[in-house]
Design an enzyme around this catalytic site. Structure first.
Site, PDB file in Angstrom:
ATOM      1  CB  SER A   1      -5.966  -0.314   1.020  1.00 55.30           C
ATOM      2  OG  SER A   1      -5.592   0.472  -0.085  1.00 55.30           O
TER       3      SER A   1
ATOM      4  CE1 TYR B   1      -1.380   0.899   3.419  1.00 49.21           C
ATOM      5  CE2 TYR B   1      -2.067   1.103   1.127  1.00 49.21           C
ATOM      6  CZ  TYR B   1      -2.357   1.170   2.471  1.00 49.21           C
ATOM      7  OH  TYR B   1      -3.627   1.510   2.870  1.00 49.21           O
TER       8      TYR B   1
END
Length: 284
Positions: free
Chosen positions: A140, A153
């Site tokens: 990501s 995250y």
């Protein structure tokens, strides 16, 4: 007709589901894994109109469960070849560092980091024996950049990036390619599980509530510019189709490449000022 076999984790929704369909279109034999096999009906339905469902195979897999990994290992041992592994399974937890428990951080890492390691270790012996294969890990923009309120995250994706870089150095000499795909903001449901924890930081009793609300307002305003997840599926399929991965990182999404570049060249104090200004001039 492509006769390669690709395994993908987290195939029931989002990037995973779309990638399964895209690979089936291109002739791959696709092993779609998911925690709940009831979700496979959606994939089969999407592939029926072009007769692609014959290229689909399904395995129940919870990447956080040792017994499930063991069963997965037994089933893939029957495959004639394993050409591609796509580690896509993941979810996102939000919340401010002080308010997220260590157990919740561990839950995030169990799927996004340790799950990737477990599945990769199950598949690597077969690729090593073949002396070829390709491993694609879904990272990501959060694997390269921090964001307030998203530390579980972000931390898991930073860990994944470092581990994947080590893996590439280790297995490239034996014919195995490794790549990272780094999406920015796309229209997926990745945050659906994490909201329950982030809610704490929105409560009036939280010292971070004003800050968290301003972050969420900024995220909400940007939703209209989020990318089409099918673009990520196409990129992953393109990487699978190429003979060799000359690149290691594949950033994708609006301004992702620019953001990575600017963070490398702009002094930290200036980068931080720009960041806080974008978040609504919260005091730094």
């Amino acid at each position: 007709m492509n006769n390669q076999t690709a395994i993908i984790t987290g195939a029931s929704s989002g990037f995973g589901l779309l990638t399964v369909v895209e690979l089936a279109k291109r002739g791959f034999s696709v092993i779609a894994t998911m925690r709940n096999l009831e979700s496979k009906e959606t994939i089969i339905e999407l592939c029926k109109h072009e007769g692609m469902e014959n290229r689909l195979h399904f395995i129940q897999l919870d990447v956080t469960c040792p017994k499930s990994i063991e069963n997965f290992s037994v089933q893939i041992a029957e495959l004639p070849t394993i050409d591609i592994l796509i580690n896509n399974a993941g979810f996102a937890l939000g919340g401010f560092c002080e308010e997220v428990s260590v157990l919740e951080y561990k839950e995030q890492f169990e799927t996004n980091f340790f799950g990737v390691i477990a599945v990769t270790q199950a598949v690597l012996p077969y690729m090593r024996k073949q002396q070829h294969g390709k491993i694609i890990n879904l990272s990501s923009i959060s694997g390269k950049m921090g964001f307030p309120g998203l530390s579980p995250y972000v931390a898991s994706k930073h860990a994944l990036e470092g581990w994947t870089e080590c893996l590439r150095y280790e297995v490239k000499p034996i014919g195995i390619d490794v790549a990272l795909v780094e999406p920015g903001s796309f229209k997926t449901n990745i945050w659906s599980r994490g909201k329950r924890i982030a809610e704490r930081s929105r409560l009036s009793t939280s010292p971070y509530s004003t800050y968290m609300i301003s972050i969420e307002n900024e995220l909400e305003k940007s939703k209209s510019s989020h990318g089409d997840p099918s673009d990520v599926a196409t990129l992953i399929a393109d990487i699978c189709t190429h003979n060799k991965c000359k690149k290691f990182r594949f950033p994708i999404g609006k301004s992702v490449k620019l953001s990575f570049f600017l963070k490398m060249i702009i002094p930290w104090n200036l980068w931080e000022k720009i960041y806080f200004k974008k978040l609504g001039s919260h005091k730094s």
